[in-house]
Design a protein around this motif. Sequence first.
Motif, PDB file in Angstrom:
ATOM      1  N   HIS A  38       0.814  -1.218   0.000  1.00 24.99           N
ATOM      2  CA  HIS A  38       0.000   0.000   0.000  1.00 24.99           C
ATOM      3  C   HIS A  38       0.846   1.266   0.000  1.00 24.99           C
ATOM      4  CE1 HIS A  38      -2.406  -3.218   1.915  1.00 24.99           C
ATOM      5  NE2 HIS A  38      -3.299  -2.795   1.022  1.00 24.99           N
ATOM      6  N   LEU A  39       2.125   1.110   0.173  1.00 19.98           N
ATOM      7  CA  LEU A  39       3.047   2.246   0.128  1.00 19.98           C
ATOM      8  C   LEU A  39       3.480   2.420  -1.320  1.00 19.98           C
ATOM      9  CD1 LEU A  39       4.518   4.285   1.957  1.00 19.98           C
ATOM     10  CD2 LEU A  39       6.368   2.626   2.179  1.00 19.98           C
ATOM     11  N   LYS A  40       2.960   3.427  -2.005  1.00 14.42           N
ATOM     12  CA  LYS A  40       3.223   3.556  -3.433  1.00 14.42           C
ATOM     13  C   LYS A  40       3.177   5.008  -3.874  1.00 14.42           C
ATOM     14  CE  LYS A  40      -1.539   2.079  -4.191  1.00 14.42           C
ATOM     15  NZ  LYS A  40      -2.394   1.013  -4.767  1.00 14.42           N
ATOM     16  N   VAL A  41       3.697   5.204  -5.100  1.00 13.65           N
ATOM     17  CA  VAL A  41       3.775   6.540  -5.678  1.00 13.65           C
ATOM     18  C   VAL A  41       2.973   6.544  -6.977  1.00 13.65           C
ATOM     19  CG1 VAL A  41       5.307   8.363  -6.545  1.00 13.65           C
ATOM     20  CG2 VAL A  41       6.074   6.838  -4.713  1.00 13.65           C
TER      21      VAL A  41
ATOM     22  N   GLY B 204      -7.780  11.310  -1.678  1.00  9.63           N
ATOM     23  CA  GLY B 204      -7.180  11.766  -0.436  1.00  9.63           C
ATOM     24  C   GLY B 204      -6.809  13.229  -0.439  1.00  9.63           C
ATOM     25  N   VAL B 205      -6.826  13.875  -1.607  1.00 11.32           N
ATOM     26  CA  VAL B 205      -6.500  15.302  -1.693  1.00 11.32           C
ATOM     27  C   VAL B 205      -7.735  16.098  -2.105  1.00 11.32           C
ATOM     28  CG1 VAL B 205      -5.098  17.038  -2.852  1.00 11.32           C
ATOM     29  CG2 VAL B 205      -4.081  14.844  -2.204  1.00 11.32           C
TER      30      VAL B 205
ATOM     31  N   LEU C 113       4.001  13.972  -8.802  1.00 13.93           N
ATOM     32  CA  LEU C 113       4.093  12.727  -8.040  1.00 13.93           C
ATOM     33  C   LEU C 113       3.340  12.858  -6.718  1.00 13.93           C
ATOM     34  CD1 LEU C 113       7.847  11.814  -8.575  1.00 13.93           C
ATOM     35  CD2 LEU C 113       5.867  11.075  -9.908  1.00 13.93           C
ATOM     36  N   TYR C 114       2.613  11.796  -6.360  1.00 10.35           N
ATOM     37  CA  TYR C 114       1.832  11.757  -5.131  1.00 10.35           C
ATOM     38  C   TYR C 114       2.106  10.446  -4.419  1.00 10.35           C
ATOM     39  CZ  TYR C 114      -0.597  15.798  -7.000  1.00 10.35           C
ATOM     40  OH  TYR C 114      -0.879  17.051  -7.490  1.00 10.35           O
ATOM     41  N   LEU C 115       2.439  10.515  -3.112  1.00 11.56           N
ATOM     42  CA  LEU C 115       2.728   9.329  -2.304  1.00 11.56           C
ATOM     43  C   LEU C 115       1.489   8.919  -1.541  1.00 11.56           C
ATOM     44  CD1 LEU C 115       5.717  10.341  -2.800  1.00 11.56           C
ATOM     45  CD2 LEU C 115       6.231   9.282  -0.589  1.00 11.56           C
TER      46      LEU C 115
ATOM     47  N   PRO D  64      -7.346   3.680   5.590  1.00 11.56           N
ATOM     48  CA  PRO D  64      -7.252   4.558   4.406  1.00 11.56           C
ATOM     49  C   PRO D  64      -5.954   5.360   4.435  1.00 11.56           C
ATOM     50  CG  PRO D  64      -9.456   4.650   5.311  1.00 11.56           C
ATOM     51  CD  PRO D  64      -8.642   3.832   6.275  1.00 11.56           C
ATOM     52  N   PRO D  65      -5.129   5.220   3.391  1.00 10.57           N
ATOM     53  CA  PRO D  65      -3.844   5.943   3.374  1.00 10.57           C
ATOM     54  C   PRO D  65      -4.050   7.428   3.110  1.00 10.57           C
ATOM     55  CG  PRO D  65      -4.173   4.787   1.302  1.00 10.57           C
ATOM     56  CD  PRO D  65      -5.328   4.408   2.175  1.00 10.57           C
ATOM     57  N   GLN D  66      -3.059   8.203   3.462  1.00 12.39           N
ATOM     58  CA  GLN D  66      -3.049   9.631   3.170  1.00 12.39           C
ATOM     59  C   GLN D  66      -2.207   9.869   1.911  1.00 12.39           C
ATOM     60  OE1 GLN D  66      -4.807  12.080   4.930  1.00 12.39           O
ATOM     61  NE2 GLN D  66      -5.726  10.210   5.766  1.00 12.39           N
ATOM     62  N   THR D  67      -2.575  10.897   1.170  1.00 14.85           N
ATOM     63  CA  THR D  67      -1.848  11.233  -0.056  1.00 14.85           C
ATOM     64  C   THR D  67      -1.026  12.490   0.177  1.00 14.85           C
ATOM     65  OG1 THR D  67      -3.606  10.277  -1.404  1.00 14.85           O
ATOM     66  CG2 THR D  67      -2.075  11.757  -2.518  1.00 14.85           C
ATOM     67  N   TYR D  68       0.269  12.412  -0.186  1.00 16.90           N
ATOM     68  CA  TYR D  68       1.184  13.545  -0.007  1.00 16.90           C
ATOM     69  C   TYR D  68       1.778  13.925  -1.361  1.00 16.90           C
ATOM     70  CZ  TYR D  68       0.908  12.354   4.932  1.00 16.90           C
ATOM     71  OH  TYR D  68       0.457  12.105   6.212  1.00 16.90           O
ATOM     72  N   HIS D  69       1.748  15.205  -1.653  1.00 18.80           N
ATOM     73  CA  HIS D  69       2.272  15.701  -2.930  1.00 18.80           C
ATOM     74  C   HIS D  69       3.762  16.017  -2.788  1.00 18.80           C
ATOM     75  CE1 HIS D  69       2.526  19.128  -6.079  1.00 18.80           C
ATOM     76  NE2 HIS D  69       2.768  17.966  -6.651  1.00 18.80           N
TER      77      HIS D  69
END
Length: 1219
Positions: free
Chosen positions: A979-982, A995-996, A1170-1172, A1159-1164
Amino acid sequence: MAGSAYFWLTVLLFSNVPGGEMFQSTLMLDMAKILLDMYCFPENLVGMKEAIGQANQSGEILHVTDPQTFATVLSAGVQGALNDPRLWVSYEPGASFSEPVDLPTPSPEMIVALVQHSIQFEILENNVGYLRIDHVIEEDIIKMVGPTLVDTVWKYILNTDALVLDLRYSGSGQVSGIPFVISYFCDADPEIHIDSIYDRPSNSTKDIWTLPSLLGERYSRDKDLLVLISKNTQGVAEDVAYILKHLNRGLLVGERTAGGSLNIQKFRIGSSDFFITVPLSRSISPITGQSWEVNGVFPCVLVNAENALEKATSILAVRKSMPNVIQTVIEMLDNYYSFVDRVPALIRQVSKVAYSAVISEQDLAAKLNSELQATCEDPRLMIKIRSEPPVTIKHNPTVDLPDNATFLQHLVDSVFQVKILPGNIGYLRFDEFPDDSVLVKLTPYILKGVWEPIEDTDHLIIDLRYNIGGSSAAVPVLLSHFQDQTPPVRFFTVYNRLTNATIEFSTLPNLKGNSYGSKKGVYVLTSHHTATSAEELAYLMQSLSRATVIGEITSGSLLHSGSFQIENTNLVITIPFINFLDNNGEYWLGGGVVPDAIVLAEEALDKTKEIIMFHAEVFGLVEDTGKLLNVHYAIPEVAAKISSVLNSKRSEGLYRPVVDYESLASQLTSDLKETSGDHRLHVFYSDTEPNVPDEHAGKIPSPEELSYIINALFKIEVLPNNIGYLRFDMMANAEIIKVIGPQLLDQVWNKLVNTDTLIIDMRYNTGGYSTAVPILCSYFFDPEPARHLYTVFDRSSLTSSEIWTMPKVLGQRYASHKDIYILTSHITGSAAEAFTRAMKDLNRATVIGEPTIGGALSVGTYRIENSNLYVSIPNQVVLSAVTGRVWSLSGAEPHVTVQGNEAMNVALCIIELRSKIPWIVRTAGKLVADNYAFAETGAGVAEKMAEIVSKGKYSIINSEVELAQKLSEDLQKLSGDKHLKVAHIPENSKDHIPGVVPMPIPPPEMFEDLIEFSFQTKVFENTVGYLRFDMFGDIELITQVSDLMVEHVWNKIANTTALIVDLRYNIGGPTSSIPALCSYFFDDGNPVLLDTIYSRPTDTTSELWTIPLVAGERYGSERELILLTSNVTSGAAEEFVFVMKRLGRALVVGEVTSGGCHPPQTYHVADTNLYLNIPTVRSSSLEGASWEGAGIAPNVEVSAGTALEKAKEIMRSHLHGLS
């Protein structure tokens, strides 16, 4: 509008004539006031009054002496400036003028007279109604006379099959009558907005709609309506015609209308004797947004007005015949068309022809042909207009020939002409094919008098230029005489739809007479007279590669089709009932036979003699081409294969179609390329010996020439961010490079060697000398160890040479850690390709652009025998230093394929991206370290990512898409968390970032449908409830719809004795609703700790408890609950299962869940796309167990497909035990 001032200046200019006192400037001001108040296009008059005042003050108005002239001048100025011919100024001295007054209601007698003069009708032939309206009656009168009109006119019109509405003489009417006319031809529902009329005096717009109710019935939309118009059609009638046209309800036939007005009036200008006629209102169509005024209404079918009615009735007659025509076409296709498998599709296509689109038989034929050809692409199948009685080809009746030998011999002598030409060339001419019975009787005489004299010739000319054909029975016999008796050869196959029989024709056994064989040359002469069976013979001899055809294209008069006239029309359909399949498996779809050598018929015999002489050379030319390839072609095994193929084709007669050196060169080139796959092989014709490039260096340039040469060949530039750019369009010889080396260093290389990155532009470099390649490559590698670039195998010398980088170079090398980018295009070739491929193979450069040409390092040109034909043969092949294999002949494939003209911009983008990659990777690592739910793992991932990027593992990334993929792979590998992806999200998709960007909340009116769609409920036997939902929702949304959910979902299962909750297809969602859902399955008043949640971003732990209040009644803790799971069950669904299982509240049946996450969080990642996705939250129960990444094991493990039945079985067992 800007032209308004121009308009008045134009008027003033036209009035620049000396005159008397009667024409005062006030006249024009008065006219301007009328226009401003009354003209229906006020927007065109902006600034008009001010322009007149300025012109008056400047004294530019000079008066005319003649008032009529002045009126004409004013009219021209007004009409020209406003582009409206309806505006007219007149001079009418002594005319009285009174304001319009309301007329009294007309008497019944006047109304009857008006109607009688305005409306005429009759029933024409074929039950076509004819209704002529010369005045569109206003609404009030329609209401008065409506019942009478319906009873005396309309009820007769209703029963017609089609209607002609004649507006050719309609020049008056009232706007209020428009909706009545239109509505009778439209449906009652929905009402249609048909017009908007702007009235200038009242400055108001009135919308006109069709009427929902009418006296009498409406005219069916299924019936045709044709509207006749002319140049005399004006005003309201034009509006009616325009509306019907653009509603697609009426087909307009006739002339363009007058372009009049709905309301036009004459006004006195001031107190003078001048008047101006002004349109007061205008029509604005809501359908088109335009108006018919001024320009008029254009007809769909343009004819003179006096012929319009005749044309309209002819159109209706064609349309009336269409069902019969289409049905006849369908029946003909079904009964006769030879491609039986295509018939259903043809019938479907023909049935689609729209009746309303047809206006003539020609039009119908064209549309039918278009549909037929779109489906079958068979040019033999056609429909056309019969311009004259069909011509029937008459075949001679069967003739009973007498058994008189002298007569029969004389007949053969008169039919056949036989000669032996110089060079032992046979000549045979016959002008008709005999039928079966005649052929049988004449065969012995033909063999003796015709065949025997020519069977021993070296070549044979068959003259069919004057042969009109006949029976095809003799065709297989003739073909058999030109083949060897063994093995048998299949000639052609015929399928006859009429007899539903398929016959295959091959060489005839027990052939009478000797065979001419398959090797000797046969030449068939044709002309445009050559027809039917003569064409078949020419076609088959050509397709069998047994003859060369010379002359004109034949007539195309095959007897494979039948023509049928469609009853009561001028349409004739031609349908092929025979399919003719040649020995190559291709259908002959008609058309004349195209000769191999096209010449005039009268020149064909002389041309044939030339070709026979040329063909005598072909054997040696083809053979010598193969020999040259065997000696010189760089890949010996391919050369042997090509030589074998050429010899095989020659022996099979496949070079008979070539008729001169040019056509032989073209055919040989095609065969060489097809067999080898090498586009560099080429045969060409040249009157003079081609120049062979000098392999040596040539003249060494003088010092004075060096500067010019360097400036001409090299382009250099240092771009922003210290990016070097080098372009050169030719690879010079090594000897020249050594001579000009110092100047190259000074003027080119030293300006680029200290750049941080280098772009080498090879897009325009077509090659040159490969000896330069190792010198150039050496500048981009370290001196030690030497690098093997490639190996060259030279076929001429049978030697292999390994090409290596050089230990010493003049000047400084380009540091090996710096990036190099090579730009290519489809013309990059030869030595430029060798450089590009070597740099790519050794991973020293990123190649961007188009695949290169696939050229050769060395090509030799060799003369074929002593002819004017030459063959270009690559005599060197390059082997990859990495794979040891021959480099592909298709050219060098770039790492990044783009259009050549985009390559430079793409390279710069990649350079910019690569410069940011270390920062991006470290940023991604820090985001993971700071936010990943498992802090220790996150810190380790960040540390390892920094190590990876420092080792250059990301140095060959070419796009953010690749970078996202590489980052995802590494993050998941290092963390063990899928689940850790870009993700790479382009700019145009950033409104859908999970998530954003918040998910849109549906409107309230959709809630009920959404709930019923999202939840499934059932009650099984023993009142066991069943609930399935496939996604968790946010608590805020659920709170808004809680009452609806209770009503439509919960109340259906709340009173069951036990419950099965199906989560096998539930992919998760927000976890905020889990406390509320869990609370339904515990008792009120006893809060239950559900789970402990750890949040990494805030480094806090929170507790999840049941809630005190729920919508609807609780299910409680006593009734049995089973949860169904599968390997798809994920995220929030797993959290729910985890809580209910751990607390012992539910029995879990099914498969181990997916091992998802909260639910994962999305980081820009700033300044990128690119979004993590980072799981930031995890369960932290007292037991220390966590389901994230591992999944939840069920209490009863069965396959997902059988889980529901297993749950029912458990329920039955438990409930039975309780009873």
